[in-house]
Design a protein around this motif. Structure first.
Motif, PDB file in Angstrom:
ATOM      1  N   THR A   5      19.392  -2.732  29.511  1.00 27.11           N
ATOM      2  CA  THR A   5      19.913  -2.501  30.854  1.00 27.11           C
ATOM      3  C   THR A   5      19.163  -3.303  31.917  1.00 27.11           C
ATOM      4  N   GLY A   7      18.214  -5.846  34.572  1.00 25.91           N
ATOM      5  CA  GLY A   7      19.108  -6.573  35.469  1.00 25.91           C
ATOM      6  C   GLY A   7      20.114  -5.674  36.141  1.00 25.91           C
ATOM      7  N   ARG A  11      24.241  -7.497  35.910  1.00 25.03           N
ATOM      8  CA  ARG A  11      24.458  -8.177  34.634  1.00 25.03           C
ATOM      9  C   ARG A  11      25.933  -8.563  34.478  1.00 25.03           C
ATOM     10  N   THR A  12      26.167  -9.697  33.860  1.00 26.85           N
ATOM     11  CA  THR A  12      27.545 -10.141  33.634  1.00 26.85           C
ATOM     12  C   THR A  12      28.092  -9.663  32.290  1.00 26.85           C
ATOM     13  N   ASP A  13      27.226  -9.176  31.420  1.00 27.51           N
ATOM     14  CA  ASP A  13      27.663  -8.618  30.138  1.00 27.51           C
ATOM     15  C   ASP A  13      27.015  -7.249  29.970  1.00 27.51           C
ATOM     16  N   LYS A  14      27.785  -6.200  30.178  1.00 27.37           N
ATOM     17  CA  LYS A  14      27.268  -4.832  30.147  1.00 27.37           C
ATOM     18  C   LYS A  14      27.727  -4.069  28.912  1.00 27.37           C
TER      19      LYS A  14
END
Length: 315
Positions: A5, A7, A11-14
């Motif tokens: 988690t 960032g 985050r651009t990819d969760k």
């Protein structure tokens, strides 16, 4: 900080698994808000919390059905702030009633609101204001039994008005139709108060029936009710609302719900159900296998008969 988690919401990819997301964001003693009403119930989240035995929870919900009744029966809930805990046409929440009336397995604290009042609480939380006013509660007994419902004189008209406090839960657990890896969530049916719950919560975990490319999301931006900036993690979880429906994905499994409520009528029946569908199943995928993949596929076929060309229209 958990490296999954790091960032935060930028985050651009969760993407996370259901079990990892629950482990990362739902803690002992958390205040948890579940989305869903009239479908898109967060059933998979509830089973996962029960498997991980995360307890001492406070639930803030409108009409949470399984998430509340199941977790109360599992002995993991300390307090409930909600309007109604039942299974729609299938019947009442037996675990909820046993807890309130008999203290089995433990007696939960209860603060009752109307559905409208709870929706205003989440709206207040999303706007970061301490409370919102409404008139309807003054025609009920709810203020008599809920000390958090206050009354005041409207400074503009002089009439009496009720106030409800903002709800800003530690974590929101929400299910939607589809999302991208950034956490932009779209609904094809009703969302209830999901968009406000997501914004009000300190953390939001979004599950979806289908993960799609961000390009597909951008083609229908008006369907994006849960924006990525309000989401910490996104999980693709098929049939996550079963036995409830998800509009345009699968139909409501009322016969299964009736079977479930028959079991929940007794404490022994509930424990046997949880052993089979939760603990022994080991995961949501295990639950789906126990329910029957053929059965779930038929529910999808039933829903498709009503709108056979729906998905062609949203591409």
């Amino acid at each position: 900080m958990d490296n999954r988690t790091e960032g935060g919401r930028k985050r651009t990819d969760k993407r996370m698994s259901l079990s990892d997301a629950v482990s990362a964001f739902v803690r002992e003693g958390s205040t948890v808000a579940f989305g869903g009403m009239g479908g898109t119930q967060c059933v998979a989240f509830a089973y996962e919390i029960a498997r991980q035995q995360i307890g001492n929870l406070t639930l803030q919900c409108e009409s949470p059905a399984e998430p509340a009744d199941l977790l109360i029966g599992a002995g993991l809930v300390r307090r409930v702030e909600a309007a109604w805990i039942a299974y729609a046409v299938a019947g009442l929440g037996y675990n909820f009633r046993r807890s309130v009336e008999q203290g089995i397995p433990n007696k939960v604290e209860l603060a009752e609101y109307s559905n409208y009042a709870m929706s205003l609480r989440f709206l207040a939380g999303a706007m970061d204001v301490p409370f919102l006013p409404l008139s309807s509660l003054l025609g009920s007994d709810l203020p008599t039994y809920n000390r958090d419902i206050r009354e005041m004189e409207d400074p503009y008209t002089g009439r009496r008005i009720a106030l409800v406090p903002a709800a800003q839960p530690d974590v929101a657990l929400i299910h939607c139709s589809r999302a991208d890896c950034m956490g932009n969530g779209q609904y094809f049916g009703i969302s209830a108060s999901a968009e406000n719950i997501a914004r009000a919560a300190k953390h939001t975990v979004l599950s979806c029936e289908k993960l799609v490319d961000s390009g597909e999301i951008r083609q229908r931006p008006n369907l994006t009710l849960i924006p990525c900036y309000a989401v910490d993690a996104v999980c693709e979880v098929l049939f996550a609302s079963h036995p409830w429906n998800v509009t345009y994905d699968y139909a409501y499994d009322l016969p299964f719900h009736m079977e479930q409520l028959k079991a929940f009528k007794t404490r022994e029946g509930f424990l046997a159900w949880m052993k089979r569908y939760c603990y022994d199943a080991g995961s949501w995928e295990g639950y789906c296998r126990e329910v029957g993949l053929d059965r779930l596929a038929k529910l999808r076929e039933m829903e498709a008969k009503f709108n056979p060309n729906f998905y062609e229209g949203v591409r």
